[in-house]
Write an enzyme that holds these catalytic residues in place. Structure first.
Site, PDB file in Angstrom:
ATOM      1  N   GLU A 126       0.844  -1.202   0.000  1.00 29.60           N
ATOM      2  CA  GLU A 126       0.000   0.000   0.000  1.00 29.60           C
ATOM      3  C   GLU A 126       0.873   1.244   0.000  1.00 29.60           C
ATOM      4  O   GLU A 126       1.830   1.315   0.777  1.00 29.60           O
ATOM      5  CB  GLU A 126      -0.926  -0.008   1.226  1.00 29.60           C
ATOM      6  CG  GLU A 126      -1.894  -1.186   1.245  1.00 29.60           C
ATOM      7  CD  GLU A 126      -2.807  -1.185   2.474  1.00 29.60           C
ATOM      8  OE1 GLU A 126      -2.734  -0.229   3.288  1.00 29.60           O
ATOM      9  OE2 GLU A 126      -3.599  -2.131   2.602  1.00 29.60           O
TER      10      GLU A 126
ATOM     11  N   HIS B  14      -7.949   1.267   1.627  1.00 29.77           N
ATOM     12  CA  HIS B  14      -7.814   0.976   3.065  1.00 29.77           C
ATOM     13  C   HIS B  14      -8.637   1.966   3.898  1.00 29.77           C
ATOM     14  O   HIS B  14      -8.136   2.688   4.762  1.00 29.77           O
ATOM     15  CB  HIS B  14      -6.348   1.026   3.501  1.00 29.77           C
ATOM     16  CG  HIS B  14      -6.072   0.200   4.733  1.00 29.77           C
ATOM     17  ND1 HIS B  14      -4.904  -0.490   4.925  1.00 29.77           N
ATOM     18  CD2 HIS B  14      -6.825  -0.060   5.830  1.00 29.77           C
ATOM     19  CE1 HIS B  14      -4.936  -1.130   6.083  1.00 29.77           C
ATOM     20  NE2 HIS B  14      -6.093  -0.874   6.651  1.00 29.77           N
TER      21      HIS B  14
END
Length: 528
Positions: free
Chosen positions: A259, A278
């Site tokens: 990420e 997220h």
């Protein structure tokens, strides 16, 4: 003491720490190199998912006592390294539970009804009612992998959608699953029976790639998968392939192995997939909740108190903590006194609990006893994480004993410290919310253990107490309290003096030299 908030943390948490007297530095999006440079100045560190607390960071964190993760996952913290350094690691397992639960349900609905793509095309002026026909949740079988706070919350909400809920969790009993309205099944059953599957497990060696091409092949044609837990539980390439082949009818993914996701990520451009960056904990309420939880934990830890959400020591439920919380201070001071009165190195330390307190786990109280005994004698800062290992390193055997029956007190803590020469035995009890020492080696006393005390066993005859008082007065040492207790041995008493000043060794020697005094021992509880 100084606290570093390295990632975006709600001002509510910062306010709690500032009001408690801590100096808080907020450095959002802190580069890894700068974290390495400055971490040595701080006693506490708060992070979210962005900052990586590596072993290199921990090695440089010479003052660090606690790391707080404002969220659930602690994948970005080297917990073994922190534990080895005696650093407490806490998280906020409950602060974002509702946010993550609701996001999972939202992702499930968005995937089932094609909401994101339908919105995007409608915004462009298209009208594709037939193209985006979805499926209902009602009557479908939902497989939940992981029945913790979030998984159980999903089960509750799925029931209101009239879904058939099955679940897999090796740590959940049949009885608890039934209370959730979940049929407890094997992982293989989840794979074969589910129309929808949602995962709510931590990322471990066992859960990594838990769902891959092998078990995706065993799933129903047209299955739909959701992952709002941890990237890597569902193999991303295998999922992308299954979406392209039509084996998997839809997927909703909020977490990824890397990420932010790279431009060549296999799920980008895959059909029938909903991707969010997220966002599971990204609600106003959750941001405040996790920040407040972690701030309270850091405040407690830096004050020497136990923390319920520490991930590198035995977890304590709120129900158990409510029972044992009043005893922590007493347990620690009993340990301190036992270490001070022990004649030589302690070989065995025993904590015995009697009364109603035996109904709950007292393991953390025993750790408090160990912490109290070791703190005054070690240069290392002793806390609830490293106390057991420090005792083991010193060859101290720690025992815990429980006895439901008690004669004189509703609840009693007895601490025994055994050396090669003798055993010291102390007892403490609560009077209201205040802890008192009620027995010293069988001598009945009533002592408030919060300052410096001088313990003097002596013959029960006139003049001895006066002589000790005179010695203290001549040395300009103020006695603010005194307790005299009768011992089981005929003709002997024990005198416990509470003094406001430190007592030099030569004054202790003068007291010991008084005819009828069997010894004098100064215990400084202010060292705790």
């Amino acid at each position: 003491m100084k606290v570093l908030a390295a990632d975006g943390v709600s001002p509510k948490g910062i306010e709690i720490l500032s009001d408690a007297g801590f100096e808080v530095d907020v450095k959002d999006k802190l580069p890894a190199e700068e974290l390495l440079e400055i971490i040595g100045d701080y006693e506490a560190l708060i992070v979210r998912s962005a900052s990586k607390v590596t072993s290199a960071v921990i090695d440089r964190a010479k003052k660090l006592k606690i790391i707080g993760r404002a969220g659930v996952g602690v994948d970005n913290i080297d917990i073994p390294a922190a534990t080895a350094h005696g650093i407490i690691v806490i998280n906020s397992p409950g602060g974002n539970t509702i946010a993550a639960t609701e996001h999972t349900m939202g992702m499930m609905l968005a995937m089932a009804r094609h909401i994101p793509i339908a919105n995007e095309t409608t915004q462009k002026g298209e009208w594709n009612r037939k193209k985006y026909v979805g499926v209902e949740l009602r009557g479908k079988t939902l497989g939940i992998v992981g029945l913790g706070r979030i998984g159980s919350g999903i089960a509750k909400r799925a029931a209101s959608f009239e879904m058939n809920v099955i679940g897999f969790d090796p740590y959940v009993t049949e009885e608890r699953a039934q209370k959730m309205g979940v049929e407890l099944v094997s992982l293989d059953d989840i794979v074969k029976r589910s129309d929808f599957i949602t995962v709510h497990m931590p990322l471990t060696a066992e859960t990594r790639n838990m769902f891959n091409k092998e078990n995706i092949a065993k799933m129903k044609d047209g299955v739909r998968l959701v992952n709002c837990a941890r990237g890597g539980i569902i193999n991303e390439q295998d999922l992308a392939d299954a979406l392209k082949s039509g084996k998997v009818a839809g997927a909703a993914i909020d977490v990824y192995t890397s990420e932010p996701i790279p431009k060549d990520h296999p799920l980008l451009g895959a059909p029938n997939v909903v991707l969010t960056p997220h966002l599971g904990a990204s609600t106003v309420e959750a941001q405040i909740g996790v920040s407040v939880d972690v701030a309270q934990g850091i405040k407690a830890a830096l004050s020497g108190e136990p923390v319920m959400t520490a991930v590198n020591m035995a977890p304590v439920s709120s129900q158990v903590m409510k029972v044992i919380q009043p005893y922590f201070d007493l347990a620690e001071r009993l340990g301190c006194m036992a270490g001070a009165l022990a004649d030589g190195p302690v070989r065995t330390l025993e904590a015995e609990y009697t009364g109603g307190i035996t109904d709950v786990s007292t393991k953390l109280l025993t750790t408090a006893v160990v912490k109290g005994m070791l703190n005054p004698i070690l240069e290392t800062d002793v806390n609830y994480v490293n106390a057991p290992s420090l005792a083991k390193e010193r060859g101290i055997t720690v025992r815990e004993v429980k006895n439901k029956e008690t004669a004189n007190f509703a609840n009693l803590i007895t601490v025994k410290a055994t050396t090669d020469k003798k055993t010291v035995e102390l007892q403490g009890a609560l009077f209201g919310s205040e802890g008192r020492i009620v027995s010293i080696d069988g001598y009945r006393v009533d002592v408030d253990p919060h300052k410096r005390i001088l313990i003097c066993p002596h013959t029960n005859r006139p003049g001895i107490i006066g002589k000790v008082g005179s010695i203290m007065g001549e040395a300009n040492i103020n006695i603010s309290g005194m307790q005299v207790g009768r011992t089981e041995q005929e003709g002997t008493n024990i005198m416990v003096l509470i003094v406001d000043n430190d007592i030099p060794d030569e004054i202790i020697d003068k007291v010991t030299a008084v005819d009828g005094i069997y010894g004098a021992k100064l215990i400084d509880f202010e060292l705790i």
